[in-house]
Design an enzyme around this catalytic site. Structure first.
Site, PDB file in Angstrom:
ATOM      1  N   HIS A 277       2.904  10.742   1.114  1.00  0.00           N
ATOM      2  CA  HIS A 277       3.802  10.324   2.229  1.00  0.00           C
ATOM      3  C   HIS A 277       5.575  10.367   1.596  1.00  0.00           C
ATOM      4  O   HIS A 277       6.231  10.673   2.580  1.00  0.00           O
ATOM      5  CB  HIS A 277       3.628   8.866   2.548  1.00  0.00           C
ATOM      6  CG  HIS A 277       2.387   8.296   2.739  1.00  0.00           C
ATOM      7  ND1 HIS A 277       1.722   8.864   3.779  1.00  0.00           N
ATOM      8  CD2 HIS A 277       1.232   7.921   2.025  1.00  0.00           C
ATOM      9  CE1 HIS A 277       0.542   8.368   4.274  1.00  0.00           C
ATOM     10  NE2 HIS A 277       0.019   7.929   2.996  1.00  0.00           N
TER      11      HIS A 277
ATOM     12  N   HIS B 176       0.855  -0.903  -0.191  1.00  0.00           N
ATOM     13  CA  HIS B 176      -0.218   0.199  -0.137  1.00  0.00           C
ATOM     14  C   HIS B 176       0.852   1.230   0.136  1.00  0.00           C
ATOM     15  O   HIS B 176       0.719   2.202  -0.691  1.00  0.00           O
ATOM     16  CB  HIS B 176      -0.921   0.096   1.021  1.00  0.00           C
ATOM     17  CG  HIS B 176      -1.997   1.256   1.295  1.00  0.00           C
ATOM     18  ND1 HIS B 176      -2.826   1.315   2.270  1.00  0.00           N
ATOM     19  CD2 HIS B 176      -1.951   2.230   0.561  1.00  0.00           C
ATOM     20  CE1 HIS B 176      -3.512   2.560   1.955  1.00  0.00           C
ATOM     21  NE2 HIS B 176      -2.758   3.084   1.267  1.00  0.00           N
TER      22      HIS B 176
ATOM     23  N   GLU C  98       0.833   8.038  -3.340  1.00  0.00           N
ATOM     24  CA  GLU C  98       1.464   7.684  -2.375  1.00  0.00           C
ATOM     25  C   GLU C  98       2.973   8.504  -2.110  1.00  0.00           C
ATOM     26  O   GLU C  98       3.345   8.545  -0.869  1.00  0.00           O
ATOM     27  CB  GLU C  98       1.991   5.995  -2.651  1.00  0.00           C
ATOM     28  CG  GLU C  98       0.925   5.344  -2.198  1.00  0.00           C
ATOM     29  CD  GLU C  98       0.039   5.267  -0.468  1.00  0.00           C
ATOM     30  OE1 GLU C  98       1.053   5.278   0.237  1.00  0.00           O
ATOM     31  OE2 GLU C  98      -1.091   5.438  -0.807  1.00  0.00           O
TER      32      GLU C  98
END
Ligand code: NAG
Ligand code: NAG
Ligand code: NAG
Ligand code: NAG
Ligand code: NAG
Ligand code: NAG
Ligand code: NAG
Length: 229
Positions: free
Chosen positions: A117, A60, A113
């Protein structure tokens, strides 16, 4: 005297730049490396483009994290995702380890992502390193196989406790992982359904090199049976 002044000015300037850098690059304590069980995504989130979701744990994301502030940091002021930073060789590997099981656009998933992040740990891992490191983490332990060897395989009827699932992973990695669950959307008040195993989190220290124990407690609901299907 003049030299002392300019040295002082230099120091002040250097400190100011350092401060700005730290502020804009975000700060964090450790990393969470999150792997998901695609069938649970497809059950709880949206309809998946592929009606037969993969039966292996896939990535993920790799999330720089803060012990005192569980949802932070995110969306830092780093470089935007550029898929030229992902070499064709790495891309081929990521298509297996880090697919977008929902919409099927893998590049968009990686972009999301990184921007949310990866930008917060760019001082440690640039884009290329972020994706390479994640790929290596995925390769280091095969969760699907660890569970299979402990006879924990997808089942519509069997359920497990939190420690049933954590124990074999902990034995294999010598580190405590964290499990994350989702409520089963097909709830039934007269016969409550167990929560669904969704994600397994590994924790890594600041440099994303050494795995450490996860010590967050929020994950699956304690004392509620876990279903893996
Ligand atoms: C973690 O979050 C807290 C609260 O937002 C903040 O004060 C602290 O600086 C953060 N720590 C790190 C290492 O990022
Ligand atoms: C990013 O930079 C903008 C403009 O300099 C600033 O307003 C914003 O707070 C910064 N965001 C983060 C997460 O550092
Ligand atoms: C997939 O996502 C990328 C990145 O957001 C975008 O550039 C591309 O057009 C998308 N591809 C398709 C087929 O939608
Ligand atoms: C991980 O284990 C599963 C189950 O044994 C297997 O299907 C899969 O190919 C393995 N993945 C890798 C990368 O070895
Ligand atoms: C699972 O069991 C097989 C067969 O005993 C063994 O070869 C393999 O190394 C085991 N894998 C893990 C991850 O423990
Ligand atoms: C809910 O569970 C009860 C008892 O098992 C069952 O009789 C009923 O048909 C279920 N309802 C739904 C909507 O699944
Ligand atoms: C988790 O471990 C870190 C580092 O040892 C520590 O700073 C933090 O307070 C711990 N958090 C909890 C909830 O135990």
């Amino acid at each position: 005297m003049a030299m002392l002044k300019s040295a002082l000015a230099f120091l002040v300037l250097a400190f100011a730049f350092f401060f700005c850098y730290v502020m804009s690059s975000g700060s964090y304590d450790y990393f969470q490396f999150v792997q998901q069980w695609p069938p649970t995504n497809c059950r709880v989130r949206t309809k998946c483009s592929n009606p037969r979701p993969l039966q292996i744990f896939t990535i993920h994301g790799l999330w720089p994290s803060n012990y005192s502030n569980p949802t932070m940091p995110s969306n830092c002021n780093g470089s935007k995702f550029d898929d030229r930073n992902v070499s064709p060789q790495l891309r081929a590997k990521l298509k297996r380890s880090w697919p977008d099981v929902e919409s099927g656009n893998d590049t968009r998933f990686w972009e999301g992502e990184w921007n949310k992040h990866g930008t917060c740990s760019e001082q440690t891992l640039n884009q290329m390193q972020y994706f390479e490191r994640s790929q290596n983490m995925w390769r280091s332990y095969n969760i699907t196989e660890i569970l299979k060897n402990a006879s924990i395989v997808p089942s519509a009827t069997q359920t497990w406790t939190y420690s049933d699932i954590v124990s074999p992973i902990k034995t294999a990695t010598q580190r405590t992982p964290l499990l994350r669950c989702k409520p089963d959307p097909a709830q039934n008040k007269s016969a409550p359904k167990p929560q669904l195993l969704h994600e397994v989190v590994f924790c890594y220290e600041y440099n994303a090199l050494k795995q450490i124990d996860c010590n967050r407690t929020a994950g699956c609901k304690n004392r509620q049976a876990i279903s893996f299907q």
